[in-house]
Write a protein that holds these residues in place. Structure first.
Motif, PDB file in Angstrom:
ATOM      1  N   THR A 192       0.854  -1.185   0.000  1.00 31.48           N
ATOM      2  CA  THR A 192       0.000   0.000   0.000  1.00 31.48           C
ATOM      3  C   THR A 192       0.891   1.237   0.000  1.00 31.48           C
ATOM      4  OG1 THR A 192      -1.934   1.005   1.039  1.00 31.48           O
ATOM      5  CG2 THR A 192      -0.216   0.221   2.535  1.00 31.48           C
ATOM      6  N   TRP A 213      -2.144   6.423  -1.549  1.00 31.23           N
ATOM      7  CA  TRP A 213      -3.416   5.727  -1.800  1.00 31.23           C
ATOM      8  C   TRP A 213      -4.349   5.877  -0.591  1.00 31.23           C
ATOM      9  CZ3 TRP A 213      -6.921   2.211  -0.078  1.00 31.23           C
ATOM     10  CH2 TRP A 213      -7.841   1.701  -1.005  1.00 31.23           C
ATOM     11  N   ARG A 264      -7.776   7.839  -0.999  1.00 30.17           N
ATOM     12  CA  ARG A 264      -8.966   6.985  -1.106  1.00 30.17           C
ATOM     13  C   ARG A 264      -9.747   6.909   0.202  1.00 30.17           C
ATOM     14  NH1 ARG A 264     -10.397   6.675  -5.995  1.00 30.17           N
ATOM     15  NH2 ARG A 264     -11.675   4.833  -5.543  1.00 30.17           N
ATOM     16  N   CYS A 277     -20.699  -0.323  13.773  1.00 28.33           N
ATOM     17  CA  CYS A 277     -20.321   1.100  13.790  1.00 28.33           C
ATOM     18  C   CYS A 277     -21.491   2.024  14.146  1.00 28.33           C
ATOM     19  CB  CYS A 277     -19.751   1.511  12.435  1.00 28.33           C
ATOM     20  SG  CYS A 277     -18.332   0.542  11.958  1.00 28.33           S
ATOM     21  N   ARG A 319      -4.637  -5.959   2.881  1.00 29.68           N
ATOM     22  CA  ARG A 319      -4.519  -4.507   2.688  1.00 29.68           C
ATOM     23  C   ARG A 319      -5.886  -3.835   2.484  1.00 29.68           C
ATOM     24  NH1 ARG A 319      -2.364  -3.002  -3.411  1.00 29.68           N
ATOM     25  NH2 ARG A 319      -4.108  -3.940  -4.535  1.00 29.68           N
ATOM     26  N   ASP A 320      -6.894  -4.637   2.080  1.00 32.93           N
ATOM     27  CA  ASP A 320      -8.232  -4.063   1.889  1.00 32.93           C
ATOM     28  C   ASP A 320      -8.825  -3.560   3.204  1.00 32.93           C
ATOM     29  OD1 ASP A 320      -8.086  -4.726  -0.758  1.00 32.93           O
ATOM     30  OD2 ASP A 320      -9.325  -6.542  -0.589  1.00 32.93           O
ATOM     31  N   LEU A 374     -20.199  -7.344   5.184  1.00 34.67           N
ATOM     32  CA  LEU A 374     -19.242  -6.963   6.229  1.00 34.67           C
ATOM     33  C   LEU A 374     -19.419  -7.926   7.403  1.00 34.67           C
ATOM     34  CD1 LEU A 374     -17.148  -5.145   7.441  1.00 34.67           C
ATOM     35  CD2 LEU A 374     -18.835  -3.356   7.694  1.00 34.67           C
ATOM     36  N   MET A 397     -14.588  -7.698   4.397  1.00 34.41           N
ATOM     37  CA  MET A 397     -15.494  -6.656   3.889  1.00 34.41           C
ATOM     38  C   MET A 397     -15.443  -6.541   2.371  1.00 34.41           C
ATOM     39  SD  MET A 397     -15.691  -2.670   5.004  1.00 34.41           S
ATOM     40  CE  MET A 397     -14.032  -2.234   4.559  1.00 34.41           C
ATOM     41  N   GLY A 454     -15.666  -3.779   0.394  1.00 34.53           N
ATOM     42  CA  GLY A 454     -15.603  -2.337   0.610  1.00 34.53           C
ATOM     43  C   GLY A 454     -16.456  -1.498  -0.325  1.00 34.53           C
ATOM     44  N   ASN A 455     -16.369  -1.839  -1.625  1.00 32.76           N
ATOM     45  CA  ASN A 455     -17.106  -1.069  -2.635  1.00 32.76           C
ATOM     46  C   ASN A 455     -18.605  -1.034  -2.402  1.00 32.76           C
ATOM     47  OD1 ASN A 455     -15.964   0.267  -4.803  1.00 32.76           O
ATOM     48  ND2 ASN A 455     -14.979  -1.632  -5.450  1.00 32.76           N
ATOM     49  N   HIS A 486     -20.169   9.184  10.959  1.00 30.61           N
ATOM     50  CA  HIS A 486     -19.246   8.085  11.242  1.00 30.61           C
ATOM     51  C   HIS A 486     -17.998   8.265  10.378  1.00 30.61           C
ATOM     52  CE1 HIS A 486     -17.510   4.242  11.892  1.00 30.61           C
ATOM     53  NE2 HIS A 486     -17.900   3.705  10.747  1.00 30.61           N
ATOM     54  N   ALA A 526     -15.535   6.633   8.563  1.00 28.75           N
ATOM     55  CA  ALA A 526     -15.070   5.388   7.930  1.00 28.75           C
ATOM     56  C   ALA A 526     -14.236   5.677   6.696  1.00 28.75           C
ATOM     57  CB  ALA A 526     -16.253   4.503   7.553  1.00 28.75           C
ATOM     58  N   ASN A 527     -14.610   6.734   5.977  1.00 28.14           N
ATOM     59  CA  ASN A 527     -13.909   7.088   4.739  1.00 28.14           C
ATOM     60  C   ASN A 527     -14.258   8.542   4.423  1.00 28.14           C
ATOM     61  OD1 ASN A 527     -13.301   7.484   1.931  1.00 28.14           O
ATOM     62  ND2 ASN A 527     -13.233   5.255   1.673  1.00 28.14           N
ATOM     63  N   ARG A 546     -14.331  10.033   1.736  1.00 27.94           N
ATOM     64  CA  ARG A 546     -15.198  10.167   0.549  1.00 27.94           C
ATOM     65  C   ARG A 546     -16.654   9.856   0.887  1.00 27.94           C
ATOM     66  NH1 ARG A 546     -13.661   6.434  -3.545  1.00 27.94           N
ATOM     67  NH2 ARG A 546     -12.657   5.228  -1.916  1.00 27.94           N
ATOM     68  N   ASN A 584     -10.876   4.395  11.385  1.00 29.79           N
ATOM     69  CA  ASN A 584     -12.226   3.952  11.730  1.00 29.79           C
ATOM     70  C   ASN A 584     -12.173   3.203  13.069  1.00 29.79           C
ATOM     71  OD1 ASN A 584     -14.722   2.728  11.924  1.00 29.79           O
ATOM     72  ND2 ASN A 584     -14.780   2.045   9.799  1.00 29.79           N
TER      73      ASN A 584
HETATM   74  O1  UT7 Z   1     -17.313   1.297   9.316  1.00 30.34           O
HETATM   75  C1  UT7 Z   1     -18.302   0.973   8.386  1.00 30.34           C
HETATM   76  C2  UT7 Z   1     -17.898  -0.034   7.408  1.00 30.34           C
HETATM   77  N1  UT7 Z   1     -16.821   0.261   6.530  1.00 30.34           N
HETATM   78  C3  UT7 Z   1     -16.859   1.198   5.572  1.00 30.34           C
HETATM   79  O2  UT7 Z   1     -17.684   2.051   5.562  1.00 30.34           O
HETATM   80  C4  UT7 Z   1     -15.842   1.106   4.463  1.00 30.34           C
HETATM   81  C5  UT7 Z   1     -16.480   1.388   3.145  1.00 30.34           C
HETATM   82  N2  UT7 Z   1     -15.605   1.193   2.026  1.00 30.34           N
HETATM   83  C6  UT7 Z   1     -14.500   1.945   1.773  1.00 30.34           C
HETATM   84  O3  UT7 Z   1     -14.174   2.839   2.542  1.00 30.34           O
HETATM   85  C7  UT7 Z   1     -13.747   1.703   0.509  1.00 30.34           C
HETATM   86  O4  UT7 Z   1     -14.472   0.846  -0.326  1.00 30.34           O
HETATM   87  C8  UT7 Z   1     -12.326   1.134   0.735  1.00 30.34           C
HETATM   88  C9  UT7 Z   1     -11.444   2.174   1.379  1.00 30.34           C
HETATM   89  C10 UT7 Z   1     -12.393  -0.107   1.614  1.00 30.34           C
HETATM   90  C11 UT7 Z   1     -11.697   0.752  -0.594  1.00 30.34           C
HETATM   91  O5  UT7 Z   1     -11.687   1.884  -1.448  1.00 30.34           O
HETATM   92  P1  UT7 Z   1     -12.234   1.770  -2.949  1.00 30.34           P
HETATM   93  O6  UT7 Z   1     -12.055   3.078  -3.563  1.00 30.34           O
HETATM   94  O7  UT7 Z   1     -13.608   1.208  -2.882  1.00 30.34           O
HETATM   95  O8  UT7 Z   1     -11.222   0.767  -3.565  1.00 30.34           O
HETATM   96  P2  UT7 Z   1     -11.502  -0.586  -4.370  1.00 30.34           P
HETATM   97  O9  UT7 Z   1     -11.801  -1.672  -3.418  1.00 30.34           O
HETATM   98  O10 UT7 Z   1     -12.463  -0.321  -5.487  1.00 30.34           O
HETATM   99  O11 UT7 Z   1     -10.076  -0.822  -5.002  1.00 30.34           O
HETATM  100  C12 UT7 Z   1      -9.496   0.064  -5.956  1.00 30.34           C
HETATM  101  C13 UT7 Z   1      -8.074  -0.368  -6.222  1.00 30.34           C
HETATM  102  C14 UT7 Z   1      -7.949  -1.860  -6.485  1.00 30.34           C
HETATM  103  O12 UT7 Z   1      -6.943  -2.075  -7.434  1.00 30.34           O
HETATM  104  P3  UT7 Z   1      -7.307  -2.304  -8.993  1.00 30.34           P
HETATM  105  O13 UT7 Z   1      -8.188  -3.532  -8.997  1.00 30.34           O
HETATM  106  O14 UT7 Z   1      -8.000  -1.072  -9.423  1.00 30.34           O
HETATM  107  O15 UT7 Z   1      -5.972  -2.516  -9.607  1.00 30.34           O
HETATM  108  C15 UT7 Z   1      -7.496  -2.410  -5.158  1.00 30.34           C
HETATM  109  O16 UT7 Z   1      -6.781  -3.612  -5.276  1.00 30.34           O
HETATM  110  O17 UT7 Z   1      -7.261  -0.101  -5.068  1.00 30.34           O
HETATM  111  C16 UT7 Z   1      -6.591  -1.301  -4.674  1.00 30.34           C
HETATM  112  N3  UT7 Z   1      -6.437  -1.282  -3.226  1.00 30.34           N
HETATM  113  C17 UT7 Z   1      -5.360  -0.769  -2.608  1.00 30.34           C
HETATM  114  N4  UT7 Z   1      -4.252  -0.172  -3.092  1.00 30.34           N
HETATM  115  C18 UT7 Z   1      -3.354   0.270  -2.196  1.00 30.34           C
HETATM  116  C19 UT7 Z   1      -7.290  -1.744  -2.280  1.00 30.34           C
HETATM  117  N5  UT7 Z   1      -6.785  -1.541  -1.057  1.00 30.34           N
HETATM  118  C20 UT7 Z   1      -5.586  -0.934  -1.235  1.00 30.34           C
HETATM  119  C21 UT7 Z   1      -4.596  -0.458  -0.363  1.00 30.34           C
HETATM  120  N6  UT7 Z   1      -3.505   0.135  -0.888  1.00 30.34           N
HETATM  121  N7  UT7 Z   1      -4.706  -0.567   0.983  1.00 30.34           N
END
Ligand code: UT7
Length: 328
Positions: free
Chosen positions: A33, A37, A41, A117, A156-157, A197, A217, A219-220, A254, A256-257, A259, A284
């Motif tokens: 990571t 990022w 993100r 949460c 890492r997710d 989740l 999770m 995440g998306n 909350h 969490a993100n 965005r 979070n």
């Molecule tokens: O507390 C309540 C519950 N939780 C939440 O509310 C979390 C909600 N979800 C999120 O905050 C976001 O979905 C995440 C932060 C978990 C992930 O962000 P995202 O923008 O949805 O990323 P994604 O899963 O769509 O992944 C985009 C890219 C992927 O690579 P490719 O396939 O585009 O090549 C992932 O493999 O980012 C990659 N990626 C990472 N890269 C660097 C995923 N995790 C990481 C990381 N570092 N830690």
């Protein structure tokens, strides 16, 4: 004071954060990571990690003691302790029981709340109900988590997202005739989305394919549901209270993100300067994000008597909820 005019008001807040910081640079050495990022993100720069031997009940008790001290209410006057947590020291005794002992709140009923949460808003809502019914006068709502005990440091997710910490608020009986205190609340949930989740191996059901007791999770999908439901229930509590976004002095969503926070605030029509954000410092902390943020908002003088506060959360379950309150 008649039963009809009673509502709940927050009379004290507190927080407790472990000393140890885990930065994005530290995580770069653990998984594939980058600081860039995570910052872009998610919006997190660092999170706190509980020390060895520092458990949910310890953090919760520290936050709770501060909330009582601010309110000037002795522990012996607390009627009920509600603890929102997904990471209790043990399933039983409850974290609420352990916190009761630490505080010396000998008269209090004790109960843990499992709403992930959203737990603090569930707790605040139950506190409001007990107080409005006239059954209780002082309800302590604590949210405490040692999330890092259920983080898979190889994933890492998820491992970049979570941190440890606790927050607390004392809800006290208040004469509603001045228009202050809790104005409206809304709770929701949908088990249809349970698979999004999960904490496998945390109950009686075995998960032979899961690597252990670690957060899993999608995440998306969680992201989309979070924005939709937080925006909807935030708007609902404003409508119930006869208010609009223009009346909101402070929105504490909350954390969490960043965005998700931005998207919810945009949908609700609350401008960024009236949205509280501290995700960069703590990540979070599940149920604890809102009371920690609330405590910091108070410390920073961001809530004045008469201000309208909206808290709005979302979590596993799925669960969600919001509450509107006039401060003072
Ligand atoms: O507390 C309540 C519950 N939780 C939440 O509310 C979390 C909600 N979800 C999120 O905050 C976001 O979905 C995440 C932060 C978990 C992930 O962000 P995202 O923008 O949805 O990323 P994604 O899963 O769509 O992944 C985009 C890219 C992927 O690579 P490719 O396939 O585009 O090549 C992932 O493999 O980012 C990659 N990626 C990472 N890269 C660097 C995923 N995790 C990481 C990381 N570092 N830690």
């Amino acid at each position: 004071m008649t039963m009809q005019t009673l509502t709940a008001q927050i009379s004290g807040v507190g927080k407790a954060l472990p000393e140890r910081r885990l930065t994005n640079a530290d995580l770069e050495k653990m998984v594939d990571t980058s600081d860039e990022w995570i910052t872009k993100r998610v919006g997190i720069k660092e999170r706190r990690i509980a020390a060895e031997g520092e458990y949910t009940s310890h953090l919760g008790a520290r936050a709770a003691a501060d909330a009582l001290a601010m309110a000037g209410v002795p522990a012996s006057e607390v009627d009920l302790i509600l603890v929102a947590t997904s990471t209790p020291d043990t399933v039983y005794p409850s974290a609420a029981c352990l916190i009761q002992k630490a505080l010396g709140a000998t008269r209090a009923g004790v109960l843990d709340i499992s709403a992930a949460c959203t737990g603090f808003i569930y707790g605040a809502s139950l506190a409001t109900g007990m107080i409005r019914s006239g059954l209780m006068r002082q309800v302590l709502v604590v949210a405490a988590e040692v999330n890092t005990s259920v983080v898979n440091w190889k994933d890492r997710d998820t491992c970049i997202l979570f941190g440890d910490g606790a927050g607390a608020a004392l809800f006290s009986a208040h004469d509603a005739s001045d228009g202050r205190g809790v104005l409206a609340l809304r709770l929701g949930g949908d088990g249809e989305y349970a698979p999004l989740l999960n904490l496998p191996n945390s109950g009686c059901r075995p998960f032979p394919d899961a690597p252990g007791r670690y957060i899993v999770m999608q995440g998306n999908e969680v992201f989309k549901q979070a924005v939709r439901n937080m925006a909807e229930c935030g708007a609902d509590v404003l409508a119930q209270a006869g208010l609009t976004a223009a009346d909101v002095s402070l929105l504490i969503p909350h954390q969490a993100n960043i965005r998700i926070i931005d998207a919810v605030a945009t949908r609700l029509g609350v401008p960024p300067e009236r949205v509280f954000v501290n995700i960069e410092k703590y990540g979070n902390t599940s149920a604890a994000t809102i009371p920690i943020a609330l405590c910091e908002a108070v410390e920073q003088g961001r809530l004045k008597p008469g201000d309208v506060l909206v808290i709005d959360a979302f979590g596993a379950g799925l669960t969600w909820g919001a509450l509107a309150l006039r401060w003072g």
